[in-house]
Scaffold this active site. Structure first.
Site, PDB file in Angstrom:
ATOM      1  N   SER A   1       0.846  -1.192   0.000  1.00 46.39           N
ATOM      2  CA  SER A   1       0.000   0.000   0.000  1.00 46.39           C
ATOM      3  C   SER A   1       0.880   1.241   0.000  1.00 46.39           C
ATOM      4  O   SER A   1       1.962   1.238   0.575  1.00 46.39           O
ATOM      5  CB  SER A   1      -0.907  -0.008   1.239  1.00 46.39           C
ATOM      6  OG  SER A   1      -1.819   1.059   1.205  1.00 46.39           O
ATOM      7  N   ASP A   2       0.403   2.275  -0.668  1.00 47.40           N
ATOM      8  CA  ASP A   2       1.107   3.550  -0.659  1.00 47.40           C
ATOM      9  C   ASP A   2       0.076   4.655  -0.786  1.00 47.40           C
ATOM     10  O   ASP A   2      -0.994   4.453  -1.362  1.00 47.40           O
ATOM     11  CB  ASP A   2       2.115   3.638  -1.804  1.00 47.40           C
ATOM     12  CG  ASP A   2       3.091   4.778  -1.589  1.00 47.40           C
ATOM     13  OD1 ASP A   2       3.985   4.632  -0.724  1.00 47.40           O
ATOM     14  OD2 ASP A   2       2.946   5.816  -2.252  1.00 47.40           O
TER      15      ASP A   2
END
EC number: 3.6.1.-
Length: 194
Positions: free
Chosen positions: A68-69
């Site tokens: 995730s970012d």
């Protein structure tokens, strides 16, 4: 059933994933997070989420790996972590009366068969018009120096907003759980079934 790995050392993402009450481990991904000159915010978070998940595949060959970012965008520009109180105040002045959009990239990589699922979740934060004293008090009380956008929505930052708009409030903290649950079910791992 493949085991679950969270490609993150973020305590916020760990706490969010714990909500699903499924067993997982955390591991630090090794990814260069430098934006490319031709990337939009959506493209950036999608690429980094995917790279984070895939970067751990050799260490965890039979796992489901979550990457995730997130980026914060105001007036078309990515807003990073302020790191200083003055920068935090500056970011909040710019956000005052405006809409800040968070883009969170999510990737689920099955390292056993190479199957990759990705998604980008947008989330809009509508800021109230803030006076200088409110901004100063908020920064002094919350110390949001390591938070993109200079606020913590899960804390005192809620006082800064008119409204929040998005499919999943967890997205704002950094891990879109509704989308993740859908991805996990497609991999045969239903969080409701343990």
């Amino acid at each position: 059933m493949p085991k679950l790995i969270l490609a993150s050392t973020s305590p916020w993402r760990r706490a969010l994933l714990e909500k699903l009450q499924i067993s997982f481990e955390c591991a630090a991904p090794e990814v260069d997070e430098t934006p490319r000159s031709d990337e939009s915010p959506r493209q950036l978070v999608l690429r980094l989420a995917q790279e984070k998940a895939q970067s751990l595949a050799s260490r965890y060959p039979d796992h489901l790996i979550i990457g995730s970012d997130q980026v914060c965008v105001l007036d078309g520009e990515i807003t990073g972590k302020p790191l200083t109180e003055e920068n935090a105040r500056l970011q909040l002045r710019k956000a005052s009366g405006n809409i800040v959009t968070f883009y969170t990239g999510l990737a689920l990589f099955n390292s056993a068969n190479g199957h990759l699922q990705t998604e980008v979740e947008p989330f809009d934060v509508h800021f109230r018009h803030l006076c200088e004293a409110e901004i100063d008090n908020y920064v002094r009380k919350e110390h949001p120096l390591h938070c993109a956008g200079s606020f913590k929505s899960e804390g005192f930052g809620i006082t800064l907003f008119e409204r929040l708009e998005g499919r999943d409030p967890n997205t704002l903290v950094g891990l879109p759980l509704i989308a993740l649950c859908q991805m996990l079910r497609r991999e045969g791992k239903n969080p409701l079934m343990g």
